[in-house]
Write a protein that holds these residues in place. Sequence first.
Motif, PDB file in Angstrom:
ATOM      1  N   LEU A 107      12.517 -25.898 -15.613  1.00 31.87           N
ATOM      2  CA  LEU A 107      11.984 -25.895 -16.971  1.00 31.87           C
ATOM      3  C   LEU A 107      13.029 -25.234 -17.862  1.00 31.87           C
ATOM      4  CD1 LEU A 107       9.476 -26.530 -18.642  1.00 31.87           C
ATOM      5  CD2 LEU A 107       8.732 -24.202 -18.248  1.00 31.87           C
ATOM      6  N   SER A 108      13.582 -26.002 -18.781  1.00 27.87           N
ATOM      7  CA  SER A 108      14.701 -25.494 -19.578  1.00 27.87           C
ATOM      8  C   SER A 108      14.327 -24.207 -20.298  1.00 27.87           C
ATOM      9  CB  SER A 108      15.090 -26.567 -20.572  1.00 27.87           C
ATOM     10  OG  SER A 108      15.841 -25.998 -21.601  1.00 27.87           O
ATOM     11  N   LEU A 125      -0.393 -26.280 -26.485  1.00 21.66           N
ATOM     12  CA  LEU A 125      -0.482 -27.678 -26.019  1.00 21.66           C
ATOM     13  C   LEU A 125       0.919 -28.281 -25.879  1.00 21.66           C
ATOM     14  CD1 LEU A 125      -3.442 -29.037 -28.211  1.00 21.66           C
ATOM     15  CD2 LEU A 125      -3.501 -28.231 -25.840  1.00 21.66           C
ATOM     16  N   GLN A 126       1.772 -27.990 -26.866  1.00 20.72           N
ATOM     17  CA  GLN A 126       3.134 -28.536 -26.820  1.00 20.72           C
ATOM     18  C   GLN A 126       3.906 -28.007 -25.603  1.00 20.72           C
ATOM     19  OE1 GLN A 126       3.020 -31.055 -28.404  1.00 20.72           O
ATOM     20  NE2 GLN A 126       4.454 -30.947 -30.118  1.00 20.72           N
ATOM     21  N   PHE A 127       3.684 -26.727 -25.305  1.00 24.34           N
ATOM     22  CA  PHE A 127       4.371 -26.137 -24.145  1.00 24.34           C
ATOM     23  C   PHE A 127       3.907 -26.800 -22.858  1.00 24.34           C
ATOM     24  CE2 PHE A 127       4.677 -22.693 -20.886  1.00 24.34           C
ATOM     25  CZ  PHE A 127       6.064 -22.769 -20.747  1.00 24.34           C
ATOM     26  N   ARG A 128       2.580 -26.976 -22.760  1.00 20.40           N
ATOM     27  CA  ARG A 128       2.020 -27.635 -21.557  1.00 20.40           C
ATOM     28  C   ARG A 128       2.599 -29.040 -21.413  1.00 20.40           C
ATOM     29  NH1 ARG A 128      -3.092 -25.910 -19.230  1.00 20.40           N
ATOM     30  NH2 ARG A 128      -3.376 -28.069 -18.628  1.00 20.40           N
ATOM     31  N   ARG A 129       2.712 -29.729 -22.542  1.00 21.90           N
ATOM     32  CA  ARG A 129       3.224 -31.093 -22.528  1.00 21.90           C
ATOM     33  C   ARG A 129       4.677 -31.111 -22.026  1.00 21.90           C
ATOM     34  NH1 ARG A 129       5.280 -33.951 -27.182  1.00 21.90           N
ATOM     35  NH2 ARG A 129       5.512 -36.124 -26.580  1.00 21.90           N
ATOM     36  N   ALA A 130       5.495 -30.196 -22.548  1.00 28.78           N
ATOM     37  CA  ALA A 130       6.898 -30.159 -22.127  1.00 28.78           C
ATOM     38  C   ALA A 130       7.014 -29.742 -20.666  1.00 28.78           C
ATOM     39  CB  ALA A 130       7.684 -29.187 -23.010  1.00 28.78           C
ATOM     40  N   ARG A 131       6.160 -28.772 -20.281  1.00 31.41           N
ATOM     41  CA  ARG A 131       6.255 -28.240 -18.914  1.00 31.41           C
ATOM     42  C   ARG A 131       5.892 -29.295 -17.877  1.00 31.41           C
ATOM     43  NH1 ARG A 131       2.747 -23.039 -17.631  1.00 31.41           N
ATOM     44  NH2 ARG A 131       1.172 -24.614 -17.900  1.00 31.41           N
ATOM     45  N   SER A 132       4.904 -30.133 -18.208  1.00 33.69           N
ATOM     46  CA  SER A 132       4.471 -31.124 -17.224  1.00 33.69           C
ATOM     47  C   SER A 132       5.316 -32.408 -17.290  1.00 33.69           C
ATOM     48  CB  SER A 132       2.990 -31.460 -17.429  1.00 33.69           C
ATOM     49  OG  SER A 132       2.812 -31.888 -18.751  1.00 33.69           O
ATOM     50  N   SER A 133       6.246 -32.445 -18.246  1.00 35.29           N
ATOM     51  CA  SER A 133       7.084 -33.656 -18.370  1.00 35.29           C
ATOM     52  C   SER A 133       8.161 -33.671 -17.291  1.00 35.29           C
ATOM     53  CB  SER A 133       7.722 -33.649 -19.756  1.00 35.29           C
ATOM     54  OG  SER A 133       8.840 -34.502 -19.763  1.00 35.29           O
ATOM     55  N   SER A 134       8.612 -34.889 -16.934  1.00 36.70           N
ATOM     56  CA  SER A 134       9.702 -34.983 -15.962  1.00 36.70           C
ATOM     57  C   SER A 134      11.038 -34.642 -16.627  1.00 36.70           C
ATOM     58  CB  SER A 134       9.753 -36.383 -15.354  1.00 36.70           C
ATOM     59  OG  SER A 134       9.925 -37.307 -16.399  1.00 36.70           O
ATOM     60  N   ALA A 135      11.070 -34.725 -17.961  1.00 33.55           N
ATOM     61  CA  ALA A 135      12.287 -34.343 -18.693  1.00 33.55           C
ATOM     62  C   ALA A 135      11.878 -33.375 -19.803  1.00 33.55           C
ATOM     63  CB  ALA A 135      12.960 -35.575 -19.275  1.00 33.55           C
ATOM     64  N   LEU A 191      13.206 -31.084 -21.572  1.00 33.01           N
ATOM     65  CA  LEU A 191      14.041 -30.878 -22.753  1.00 33.01           C
ATOM     66  C   LEU A 191      13.873 -32.031 -23.742  1.00 33.01           C
ATOM     67  CD1 LEU A 191      15.953 -28.698 -23.686  1.00 33.01           C
ATOM     68  CD2 LEU A 191      17.832 -30.095 -22.830  1.00 33.01           C
ATOM     69  N   ASP A 192      13.847 -33.259 -23.222  1.00 33.81           N
ATOM     70  CA  ASP A 192      13.648 -34.419 -24.108  1.00 33.81           C
ATOM     71  C   ASP A 192      12.290 -34.320 -24.803  1.00 33.81           C
ATOM     72  OD1 ASP A 192      16.045 -35.259 -23.224  1.00 33.81           O
ATOM     73  OD2 ASP A 192      15.280 -36.782 -21.841  1.00 33.81           O
ATOM     74  N   GLU A 207      10.678 -31.693 -25.439  1.00 31.00           N
ATOM     75  CA  GLU A 207      10.693 -30.613 -26.422  1.00 31.00           C
ATOM     76  C   GLU A 207      11.348 -31.072 -27.724  1.00 31.00           C
ATOM     77  OE1 GLU A 207       9.073 -27.988 -26.386  1.00 31.00           O
ATOM     78  OE2 GLU A 207       9.914 -27.085 -28.191  1.00 31.00           O
ATOM     79  N   MET A 208      12.347 -31.941 -27.623  1.00 32.46           N
ATOM     80  CA  MET A 208      12.982 -32.462 -28.843  1.00 32.46           C
ATOM     81  C   MET A 208      11.973 -33.275 -29.661  1.00 32.46           C
ATOM     82  SD  MET A 208      15.946 -31.182 -28.866  1.00 32.46           S
ATOM     83  CE  MET A 208      15.393 -29.779 -27.907  1.00 32.46           C
ATOM     84  N   HIS A 209      11.099 -34.011 -28.951  1.00 32.12           N
ATOM     85  CA  HIS A 209      10.040 -34.750 -29.667  1.00 32.12           C
ATOM     86  C   HIS A 209       9.053 -33.775 -30.297  1.00 32.12           C
ATOM     87  CE1 HIS A 209      11.083 -38.209 -26.779  1.00 32.12           C
ATOM     88  NE2 HIS A 209      11.668 -38.397 -27.945  1.00 32.12           N
ATOM     89  N   ASN A 210       8.796 -32.670 -29.584  1.00 25.22           N
ATOM     90  CA  ASN A 210       7.883 -31.645 -30.125  1.00 25.22           C
ATOM     91  C   ASN A 210       8.390 -31.119 -31.475  1.00 25.22           C
ATOM     92  OD1 ASN A 210       6.290 -31.889 -27.912  1.00 25.22           O
ATOM     93  ND2 ASN A 210       6.956 -29.996 -26.910  1.00 25.22           N
ATOM     94  N   LEU A 211       9.709 -30.967 -31.573  1.00 23.83           N
ATOM     95  CA  LEU A 211      10.283 -30.448 -32.828  1.00 23.83           C
ATOM     96  C   LEU A 211       9.995 -31.411 -33.987  1.00 23.83           C
ATOM     97  CD1 LEU A 211      13.767 -29.079 -31.657  1.00 23.83           C
ATOM     98  CD2 LEU A 211      11.663 -27.810 -32.107  1.00 23.83           C
ATOM     99  N   SER A 212      10.087 -32.706 -33.692  1.00 18.46           N
ATOM    100  CA  SER A 212       9.775 -33.691 -34.745  1.00 18.46           C
ATOM    101  C   SER A 212       8.294 -33.609 -35.114  1.00 18.46           C
ATOM    102  CB  SER A 212      10.100 -35.104 -34.262  1.00 18.46           C
ATOM    103  OG  SER A 212      11.417 -35.151 -33.801  1.00 18.46           O
ATOM    104  N   ALA A 213       7.465 -33.426 -34.068  1.00 18.72           N
ATOM    105  CA  ALA A 213       6.014 -33.317 -34.322  1.00 18.72           C
ATOM    106  C   ALA A 213       5.717 -32.089 -35.187  1.00 18.72           C
ATOM    107  CB  ALA A 213       5.259 -33.228 -32.991  1.00 18.72           C
ATOM    108  N   ASP A 214       6.478 -30.987 -34.936  1.00 21.42           N
ATOM    109  CA  ASP A 214       6.303 -29.784 -35.769  1.00 21.42           C
ATOM    110  C   ASP A 214       6.475 -30.135 -37.248  1.00 21.42           C
ATOM    111  OD1 ASP A 214       6.079 -28.373 -33.451  1.00 21.42           O
ATOM    112  OD2 ASP A 214       8.032 -27.360 -33.597  1.00 21.42           O
ATOM    113  N   SER A 215       7.554 -30.846 -37.546  1.00 21.63           N
ATOM    114  CA  SER A 215       7.868 -31.187 -38.952  1.00 21.63           C
ATOM    115  C   SER A 215       6.735 -32.008 -39.562  1.00 21.63           C
ATOM    116  CB  SER A 215       9.167 -31.996 -39.032  1.00 21.63           C
ATOM    117  OG  SER A 215      10.211 -31.290 -38.440  1.00 21.63           O
ATOM    118  N   LEU A 216       6.293 -32.996 -38.787  1.00 21.91           N
ATOM    119  CA  LEU A 216       5.241 -33.875 -39.293  1.00 21.91           C
ATOM    120  C   LEU A 216       3.953 -33.084 -39.592  1.00 21.91           C
ATOM    121  CD1 LEU A 216       4.716 -37.278 -39.182  1.00 21.91           C
ATOM    122  CD2 LEU A 216       3.014 -36.405 -37.592  1.00 21.91           C
TER     123      LEU A 216
END
Length: 392
Positions: A28-29, A77-87, A89-90, A92-101
């Motif tokens: 987990l990065s 929720l975002q952390f759980r999503r990133a943690r359970s992802s196979s990638a 870091l990728d 998490e980059m989507h999470n950053l865009s979601a933050d802005s939105l």
Amino acid sequence: MPIAPPSLRPRLPDTPGGDRPETATQRLSWVVQMHYRMRTAAFGMLFLAVCLHARVEAVSASIWLFLGVLLIVYPHLQFRRARSSSAPLDTEMHNLSADSLLLGMAAAALGFPLWITFSSLLGTLSNNTANKGWPGVAETLLAFSTGALIGGLVWGFRLVPGNDLPTTLLCIVCLTAYLVAMGHIAFTRIQRLRDTREALQQRERDLLAANDALQRNLQAIDALQAQLREQAIRDPLTGLYNRRYLDATLQRELARSQRDDQPLALILMDLDHFKRVNDTYGHQAGDAVLLQLARLLTEMARAGDVASRHGGEEFLLLMPTMSLATARERAEALRHAFGSRGIPFGGLTLHATLSIGIAACPDHGNTAEDLFRHADRSLYQAKHGGRNRVEG
Ligand SMILES: Nc1nc2c(ncn2[C@@H]2O[C@H](COP(=O)(O)OP(=O)(O)OP(=O)(O)O)[C@@H](O)[C@H]2O)c(=O)[nH]1
């Protein structure tokens, strides 16, 4: 809201390396984990600012619900999503865009209060830029505007930019704290990178030194092997070739002499009454005589001749391309030179003589066995003929 580009992922040279399997936490990065902490803190501070703002500006129940979920629950929720992802870091980059939105939606829901909107936009903008570079700026502005548009469509477009002083002050303090935290994280990562680079450079120097040492060892091994190869074909006392080498060479030279239709001769020598030398003057005196004969052979051998110690007090000189008649002359010269040579030993001058048997190809045969047999027989005759003579 988090910072730091993915390229700053830490991997110190002294951390467990590739030979050990990575743990789930290592997989987990660190970016994901750091973003989680920063997002939770920043969104929490934003929630406080919204609470202060709500004292002066009425906020509807649906907006409260949206803001509560966004600012309190969403970071987990975002952390759980990133943690359970196979990638992770990728993701998490989507999470950053979601933050802005989502922050754009929140700003629109509140009617774009100046400091809350500015803090939200600057936070997500700096974070996306730190992680994605210039594309992150464009992406943030697009996502924030889209969020604002959606917020406006959901809750109606309002523009109420005013903030009261406590809200403004809180926003300034929170924004400052957030930017300072980002700066500090960037500083520690750069520091760590520098340490890592130094450690890598040191490791490179160590490897180069180890490589040099290895090269030196290999050279020493090569030299040792050459020395061993040489020792395997040399007589240790006289330094002449030994019988094993002579045998191999004789086969080769015989083949060559037959191929080139050239003669070949060998001279077999045996010291006369050598036992007496040993018995009278001692073993070292005997060694001195052997060494003297070896020296004489080396001096008198032509290039291409092979002088060898055949064993004990027997020596052999192999002479490719030499006829029997010339070999006889050479043998006489040898016998005479040795017999007339004084051998210094411990203040004494010793004298010794040689009996010599000659064999030549093709005169006495074409094989090593033929030649040895004839040379032996000739030597025997020389001994029985009174010693200090040449036969064959
Ligand atoms: N000093 C010394 N003596 C050796 C060496 N190798 C063999 N000998 C000796 O050489 C001697 C050979 O003796 P013999 O075979 O009886 O021959 P010889 O006394 O020379 O008598 P003839 O050959 O019949 O003239 C023995 O005394 C061996 O010990 C060596 O490396 N050094």
